[in-house]
Design a protein around this motif. Structure first.
Motif, mmCIF file in Angstrom:
data_model
loop_
_atom_site.group_PDB
_atom_site.id
_atom_site.type_symbol
_atom_site.label_atom_id
_atom_site.label_comp_id
_atom_site.label_asym_id
_atom_site.label_seq_id
_atom_site.Cartn_x
_atom_site.Cartn_y
_atom_site.Cartn_z
ATOM 1 N N GLU A 191 0.831 -1.214 0.000
ATOM 2 C CA GLU A 191 0.000 0.000 0.000
ATOM 3 C C GLU A 191 0.867 1.266 0.000
ATOM 4 O OE1 GLU A 191 0.919 -2.150 2.551
ATOM 5 O OE2 GLU A 191 -1.113 -2.425 3.302
ATOM 6 N N ALA A 192 2.153 1.117 0.391
ATOM 7 C CA ALA A 192 3.052 2.282 0.434
ATOM 8 C C ALA A 192 3.684 2.569 -0.934
ATOM 9 C CB ALA A 192 4.158 2.056 1.464
ATOM 10 N N ALA A 193 3.491 1.666 -1.903
ATOM 11 C CA ALA A 193 4.207 1.793 -3.177
ATOM 12 C C ALA A 193 3.857 3.078 -3.954
ATOM 13 C CB ALA A 193 3.978 0.560 -4.044
ATOM 14 N N PRO A 194 2.557 3.456 -4.087
ATOM 15 C CA PRO A 194 2.267 4.664 -4.880
ATOM 16 C C PRO A 194 2.952 5.924 -4.327
ATOM 17 C CG PRO A 194 0.275 3.369 -4.613
ATOM 18 C CD PRO A 194 1.310 2.745 -3.720
ATOM 19 N N LEU A 224 13.051 0.921 -3.173
ATOM 20 C CA LEU A 224 12.427 -0.404 -3.127
ATOM 21 C C LEU A 224 11.192 -0.361 -2.238
ATOM 22 C CD1 LEU A 224 15.659 -2.503 -2.391
ATOM 23 C CD2 LEU A 224 14.509 -2.335 -4.597
ATOM 24 N N VAL A 225 10.363 -1.393 -2.361
ATOM 25 C CA VAL A 225 9.277 -1.602 -1.403
ATOM 26 C C VAL A 225 9.430 -3.026 -0.866
ATOM 27 C CG1 VAL A 225 6.789 -1.612 -1.015
ATOM 28 C CG2 VAL A 225 7.756 -0.146 -2.791
ATOM 29 N N ARG A 226 9.409 -3.157 0.446
ATOM 30 C CA ARG A 226 9.472 -4.493 1.041
ATOM 31 C C ARG A 226 8.049 -5.045 1.101
ATOM 32 N NH1 ARG A 226 13.726 -7.838 3.855
ATOM 33 N NH2 ARG A 226 12.453 -9.673 4.011
ATOM 34 N N LEU A 227 7.793 -6.150 0.395
ATOM 35 C CA LEU A 227 6.426 -6.672 0.311
ATOM 36 C C LEU A 227 6.160 -7.804 1.295
ATOM 37 C CD1 LEU A 227 5.786 -6.690 -3.550
ATOM 38 C CD2 LEU A 227 5.238 -4.932 -1.877
ATOM 39 N N SER A 228 7.213 -8.541 1.661
ATOM 40 C CA SER A 228 7.017 -9.612 2.651
ATOM 41 C C SER A 228 8.365 -9.971 3.236
ATOM 42 C CB SER A 228 6.393 -10.848 1.995
ATOM 43 O OG SER A 228 7.303 -11.404 1.078
ATOM 44 N N GLU A 229 8.322 -10.731 4.330
ATOM 45 C CA GLU A 229 9.549 -11.264 4.917
ATOM 46 C C GLU A 229 9.860 -12.575 4.203
ATOM 47 O OE1 GLU A 229 11.278 -9.580 7.231
ATOM 48 O OE2 GLU A 229 9.748 -8.021 7.068
ATOM 49 N N LEU A 230 11.098 -13.031 4.290
ATOM 50 C CA LEU A 230 11.457 -14.324 3.673
ATOM 51 C C LEU A 230 10.724 -15.466 4.353
ATOM 52 C CD1 LEU A 230 15.233 -14.727 2.862
ATOM 53 C CD2 LEU A 230 13.272 -15.321 1.439
#
Ligand SMILES: NC(=O)c1ccc[n+]([C@@H]2O[C@H](COP(=O)([O-])OP(=O)(O)OC[C@H]3O[C@@H](n4cnc5c(N)ncnc54)[C@H](OP(=O)(O)O)[C@@H]3O)[C@@H](O)[C@H]2O)c1
Length: 337
Positions: free
Chosen positions: A312-315, A331-337
């Motif tokens: 949601e922070a990407a835009p 970059l945008v962090r979308l998930s943890e490994l």
């Protein structure tokens, strides 16, 4: 429980700088896997200025994003399930999955990453397209020689920060043009640039460049275009080389700009200008990655990533980057490994 994918789509074509309302967060089911396909969960999303042109009707060389379509972007991802024998669950991969948390994609469109070599996010920056563009665009196109003066515009960006440092490795005097004083200080204090200037705040960018480049400019690596390039043209040396990778300053204009006509400077200086797409060097990417990795390990190359959290922070992060707020690779962090 069925996984739900969160995606960001193009809601409307931006006029000038994009607004948050030009983007829409949507929820969708994840398709099932067919032979040769891989289900991946994105970990990092790369935000790239080149996407801005693709949001226009006319698009760019890389195509157009349609209204309602998922925005395009490179990602580093984690393989969850695979019907391609070349991949298995747990692999780390890089591919153009777009602005979404999960994707089903043909395995042939993915590149496996060794997570023990470097932080996996670097596959989208210094050890990815931006690093390769800096490497080949500077060394192959502009061929900088020790002692020459190299100017880099968009110098605090993903490509510019690497291009400037490679020029330093090659023994050049390096001057960065940036979008803020904080970016300039960072180039000087942490990346070892010889000089840096924020041309948004100086009264006469050409005059300031003349002071910072007393021996003239031999090489110009251009990410920005516009008035910065106009200013550089006044300070060119005979047989200068100009490598054009981006035109950040032009991407969000509502009307095309008309600037000074500087082609005459190319004649009197017998200078050359060459634009390039990084894909031109695709067959040599392994060579470039090998050298960049070596410099990274030797501590000769530094990099910085600005990381926003959650899809949601990407835009907002994308808009901030286009306005020159980010430092290094966004970059945008979308998930943890
Ligand atoms: N030729 C190709 O194949 C190709 C492919 C992809 C992208 N590109 C282009 O290459 C350029 C560099 O890409 P990148 O990934 O390294 O992006 P980037 O430079 O990381 O983009 C963000 C940086 O650009 C500068 N900037 C942003 N908006 C600006 C504006 N309106 N006016 C002036 N400067 C602005 C700011 O840095 P500073 O503070 O450093 O100025 C900001 O930190 C972009 O123009 C991109 O579109 C070319």
């Amino acid at each position: 429980m069925a996984l739900i994918n969160r995606q960001i789509t193009l809601a409307s074509r931006p006029v000038g700088f994009p607004k948050v309302s030009d983007f829409e967060l949507v929820f969708s089911p994840i398709p099932s896997l067919a032979d040769g396909e891989v289900l991946v969960r994105a970990i990092y999303l790369s935000l790239d200025p080149g996407l801005r042109q693709r949001m226009n009707d006319a698009g760019s060389d890389a195509g157009t994003v349609g209204i309602g379509e998922v925005l395009s972007g490179g990602t580093v991802a984690f393989v969850m399930n695979s019907l391609d024998p070349a991949f298995r669950a747990g692999d780390t991969v890089e591919g153009v999955l777009g602005w979404q948390e999960f994707a089903v994609i043909p395995g042939r469109e993915l590149r496996k990453i060794d997570p023990t070599l470097a932080p996996i996010s670097t596959a989208l920056g210094v050890l990815g397209v931006p690093g390769l563009a800096a490497f080949f665009g500077l060394l192959d196109i502009a061929d900088p020689q020790p002692g020459e003066t190299v100017v880099v515009s968009g110098a605090a960006g993903a490509v510019g920060m690497i291009a400037g440092q490679i020029a330093k490795i090659k023994g050049c005097r390096v001057v960065g043009v940036t979008a803020s004083d904080a970016h300039s200080s960072w180039l000087l204090e942490e990346l070892g640039f010889d000089a840096a200037i924020n041309c948004r705040t100086v009264a006469d960018c050409g005059g300031s460049l003349q002071e910072l480049c007393p021996a003239g400019i031999d090489v110009y690596f251009d990410n920005e275009g516009g008035t910065v390039t106009d200013a550089v043209m006044r300070v060119l040396n005979p047989r200068a080389r100009i490598s054009v990778y981006g035109q950040n300053s032009q991407d969000n204009l509502e009307e095309p700009e008309t600037g000074p006509r500087w082609l005459g400077q190319l004649i009197v200086n017998q200078a050359t200008v060459q634009g390039f797409l990084v894909s031109k060097f695709a067959t040599r990417f392994p060579e470039g990655l090998d050298q960049l990795n070596t410099w990274l390990k030797q501590g000769k190359l530094k990099y910085r990533e600005d990381v926003a959290l959650g899809i949601e922070a990407a835009p907002q992060a994308f808009i901030g980057m286009l306005r020159g707020n980010s430092r290094g690779k966004q970059l945008v962090r979308l998930s943890e490994l």
